[in-house]
Motif scaffolding. Sequence first.
Motif, mmCIF file in Angstrom:
data_model
loop_
_atom_site.group_PDB
_atom_site.id
_atom_site.type_symbol
_atom_site.label_atom_id
_atom_site.label_comp_id
_atom_site.label_asym_id
_atom_site.label_seq_id
_atom_site.Cartn_x
_atom_site.Cartn_y
_atom_site.Cartn_z
ATOM 1 N N UNK A 1 35.268 -34.656 -2.876
ATOM 2 C CA UNK A 1 35.253 -33.899 -4.130
ATOM 3 C C UNK A 1 35.361 -32.419 -3.780
ATOM 4 N N UNK A 2 36.547 -31.803 -3.907
ATOM 5 C CA UNK A 2 36.716 -30.403 -3.483
ATOM 6 C C UNK A 2 36.032 -29.402 -4.403
ATOM 7 N N UNK A 3 35.677 -29.833 -5.615
ATOM 8 C CA UNK A 3 35.003 -28.909 -6.532
ATOM 9 C C UNK A 3 33.580 -28.621 -6.067
ATOM 10 N N UNK A 4 32.891 -29.636 -5.531
ATOM 11 C CA UNK A 4 31.491 -29.492 -5.140
ATOM 12 C C UNK A 4 31.278 -29.641 -3.644
ATOM 13 N N UNK A 5 32.369 -29.884 -2.887
ATOM 14 C CA UNK A 5 32.263 -30.110 -1.441
ATOM 15 C C UNK A 5 31.333 -31.286 -1.125
ATOM 16 N N UNK A 6 31.446 -32.308 -1.945
ATOM 17 C CA UNK A 6 30.742 -33.556 -1.721
ATOM 18 C C UNK A 6 31.754 -34.616 -1.274
ATOM 19 N N UNK A 7 31.248 -35.664 -0.618
ATOM 20 C CA UNK A 7 32.126 -36.754 -0.206
ATOM 21 C C UNK A 7 31.414 -38.085 -0.402
ATOM 22 N N UNK A 8 32.058 -38.979 -1.169
ATOM 23 C CA UNK A 8 31.573 -40.349 -1.308
ATOM 24 C C UNK A 8 32.118 -41.166 -0.143
ATOM 25 N N UNK B 1 28.656 -31.798 1.924
ATOM 26 C CA UNK B 1 29.349 -31.176 3.048
ATOM 27 C C UNK B 1 29.536 -29.675 2.823
ATOM 28 N N UNK B 2 28.674 -29.085 1.975
ATOM 29 C CA UNK B 2 28.761 -27.635 1.768
ATOM 30 C C UNK B 2 28.588 -26.900 3.088
ATOM 31 N N UNK B 3 27.718 -27.411 3.958
ATOM 32 C CA UNK B 3 27.618 -26.932 5.327
ATOM 33 C C UNK B 3 28.248 -27.993 6.211
ATOM 34 N N UNK C 1 26.483 -29.635 9.170
ATOM 35 C CA UNK C 1 25.300 -30.474 9.017
ATOM 36 C C UNK C 1 25.398 -31.309 7.745
ATOM 37 N N UNK C 2 26.153 -32.401 7.746
ATOM 38 C CA UNK C 2 26.243 -33.271 6.556
ATOM 39 C C UNK C 2 24.875 -33.852 6.218
ATOM 40 N N UNK C 3 24.619 -33.978 4.893
ATOM 41 C CA UNK C 3 23.365 -34.572 4.438
ATOM 42 C C UNK C 3 23.643 -35.582 3.342
ATOM 43 N N UNK D 1 28.832 -39.981 -12.501
ATOM 44 C CA UNK D 1 27.972 -39.622 -13.634
ATOM 45 C C UNK D 1 27.507 -38.177 -13.584
ATOM 46 N N UNK D 2 27.342 -37.603 -12.391
ATOM 47 C CA UNK D 2 26.926 -36.200 -12.276
ATOM 48 C C UNK D 2 27.553 -35.621 -11.013
ATOM 49 N N UNK D 3 28.761 -35.077 -11.112
ATOM 50 C CA UNK D 3 29.451 -34.576 -9.915
ATOM 51 C C UNK D 3 28.688 -33.462 -9.201
ATOM 52 N N UNK D 4 27.851 -32.722 -9.930
ATOM 53 C CA UNK D 4 27.114 -31.626 -9.306
ATOM 54 C C UNK D 4 25.767 -32.010 -8.745
ATOM 55 N N UNK D 5 25.420 -33.275 -8.794
ATOM 56 C CA UNK D 5 24.092 -33.707 -8.328
ATOM 57 C C UNK D 5 23.944 -33.411 -6.836
ATOM 58 N N UNK D 6 22.733 -32.921 -6.431
ATOM 59 C CA UNK D 6 22.540 -32.472 -5.057
ATOM 60 C C UNK D 6 21.285 -33.077 -4.436
ATOM 61 N N UNK D 7 20.932 -34.314 -4.841
ATOM 62 C CA UNK D 7 19.786 -34.995 -4.274
ATOM 63 C C UNK D 7 18.552 -34.874 -5.160
#
Length: 941
Positions: free
Chosen positions: A697-704, A723-725, A728-730, A779-785
């Motif tokens: 997801x390039x908008x939020x730098x997340x990866x499923x 993957x914003x950093x 150090x993937x989390x 359901x929530x592309x911006x979710x961060x944990x």
Amino acid sequence: MKKLLVLLFSVTLAFAATIESPRNITLETPSARVPLPSVIPIVIDAQNIGERTEWNTLDETPCNHNYGFDLEGGNSRYHGLSSGWAIHCWLRGTCGTCAPDEPIRIDSIRVRFQRPDGSTGDTLDLTIEFRCPADGINPCTRLGFLRDFRTASVVFPPDSTDSLDQILLADIVFEGALTDSIGTFVGIVSQGTRQGSWVTLLGDDVDAEIQLCEVFVMADSLEDWTSVWGDYSGPPIDIHYACDLGDSVIVPPCAGVCDLTNFYGLQAYFDPNTNIVYQWFDPGELLLPLQPQGLDFKLYFEALGAASDSAYLRALFACAGFGDVCCPPAEPVCSIPLSVRRGTAFQTVLDVHADISSVSCCLSEPFWLGIVVDSVTGGATLPSFLFSAASVDPNPPLPCEQWTGAAGALSAVRTDDVGWADVRLTGLCASCGGQSAQTCQAQPQMLDCEMSADVPCAEAGVRLENLVIAPGSGSARRYCCSDLSFPGAELIFRMQIPNQGNVAIRATTDTLDHVALFLLETCDPRQCVAFGRDSLFASDLTNGEYFVVVESWDGQPLSFDLDFVCIADCNHETCDADLRGPGGLGNRYLDGEGDGAGNVFYQSYYPGTSNTQYILRYDAQTCDSLPPITWQSQENSACRMLAYDPRNGGEFWCGTTTDFFTGTGRLYRLSSGGGVIQSWTALPGLTILRWSGAAFDPTHNHMWVFVRDSSNTGHSRAFELNLSNPLQPSVIQGPHVLPQQSPNQSLSCAGADYAHLSNHLLVVHQGSPNDFVQCYEDLDPGYDGPQPGPGFVPVAWCTPDSNSLQGYGVAAIEDTAGGKIAMTNFTDADWLHPVALYPPPCRLTPARCAPPDHLTVAIITGGTRLSWMATYPGLYDIYSCDDPENDGNPDGGQDTQFTLEASLPLPAGAAEWDDLHDLSVYRIYSIVLTCSTAVSQAGAP
């Protein structure tokens, strides 16, 4: 989830059930089987509706105007007017005391009647009309519009003293009617007798020197008296009137006449399947309000019949349905019953003129004019309408501005060359003649879909048995794909339909012509996609949630079954015959990704030996192969996960799996040139690296990432990484089960991609023979944990048409031009890697609910101007509210804090609306366009 803020946009799609294309016949060169005779005149009757105008008693000096001699008897002559006759006499105020331009008052008429049989009594009902000439001053332009009218009756007492005809000299007295002395037609119109007697007028044979155009008679047609009777005197009619009424009496002049038509040129076609025609008229501010006066149109009888056949019609004037011309017309504000006598037994073109001036109807806004043929006596088929040819018409029909059809199944979409129907309207311009003007209301009718039952999209079909529509009223009366009303209760069903899907619905169990079916794009009767009677079919649908509404056709309670069949069309087109990198056979575990801009598709490839891996590339538009990217893994195992990261010039995330049973694998971060930047053998919260696809997801730098269950027991899971950093993937979400719509429970080998423009995931499920492509909504592309997080839900699926897929494939979403899936097919029997392009089950750009932007609120002279970009065509409802504590949701007009200010049918593009309200009043605006996915912007002055 649906959100409504101060400015809410959602989507309306207008569609109507398509009727079968009609057979066209050219009138200039008709076929031998369907000869078209010359036009013949016919009689048309309009129901007289209106209110009498009451006048006070006035001082007067009586005057008489005689058209024939010897009212008392003498040499009488029978003039042969049939029942239903009318006679109109031209009257000027010529009495000695009348000034040329002063008002006059008419209050009685003396006339002589004849009945062949007077043995029993009877009553003749009459309408006394007062009409302007067609151009205001010249009687030879024939009858003009109705200025006023009165009703009266003549009583015939029984007379059995002899066998001769009964002669009655009658004084017809009525409430006085005002007109001017410049010139007025005074008409005596028969409405028939109550006992069925035959009554006609009598005259004499003394030449009364009736002048040309002074008297018109109506029997089978409107004729000048002099052309019918020549020198045989005139009708013995004595009109009693008065002038010298005082200076305070003012008679308005005859209103101006306007002619409206969309038709140009000669008739070229007829349509035997069309007995309903609606045309849209927008006369403009200078001509509104408009009072309809006359209709002219042509009807064609294709089949033989009887000369005595009568066709029963309605002329309808209606507002735009839901305020949108791309919906069929709303319920009529004026409905005028008409009847047409056929006049011949042969195939016939009828030239119809209807005088509707006595009907109380005045239109203050643009309107629909409809002609509906309801029935025909004598068993003849319904007549149809004559049309021009759109290909040669200088003003062909615009989209949605003409609706045609039958039995409530209307369509604004013609696939043939049929242009405008030959329908013409005359009216009083910029005048209601003392009547009240009808206004249009565009309030939407809302449905209650909260309790709707879910029906799966299944190619094998679903049957719902023993359904019942109970008596009582429902939520919605009208839908945007029918001009009929359905006031009863509704049944509502919900179905998730994949992209380019087809759906067929059929009511069974002895319900012939009883069930009305509607397919809605959202729970809104304005967004009706298709309409059917007992059955419904719609094809090439875009992915999304649809609602099926079932109504009783005639409002009666029903008990029935419903059959649903839902099929996804996933046919492909070949893009590349064989996409294989160096090394020959290659591996069967592949994955792919698009670059997010629709330019390049990336494909992982492993030749089967050594540590050399490839990322193949090809152009998404031309399918041309591009130079591959080579990189070196630390193990001799295929990369089964690939995701493109647009940062830092374009990087890649790849994953290898050396042991599917233990989950041993490695995650790689690669540079744009193929160099290994970093790698990981485990991540906190994700210890099993049994990869089977990834989606960035390039908008939020997340990866499923998708973890495969190799035992096919249904335990495949999904995780989301932050993957914003990138150093150090989390793990921020997971594990999430992959819900799907297939008997196959395993994710197995799959490819995946992320549509960042619409926040949907695309995953290929493998499990021969039940391969399918699944689309999930994030359901929530911006979710961060923290874990597990909201996850995703399935929204669509389809089964690709390639049997060679067998589960060894990849998928990538291309976000432009509506989206594409690129899939590489592979089997053990065929080591080729052909690339095929499929339509995606996810709907990508342009989305059904495209986000609006560029909202501005500006102060202008005298009010406020709202400006925005309408990114999707549809009906925009503008609400206002003066309460700062409002909840921002007008609830479809149900929230009493909000006022509906306007409903604007808009194309996609720049839009604006001016509110000329008091600037001292605080006001918040809400602009609503209903759709299944809410996108909002807010603004307040």
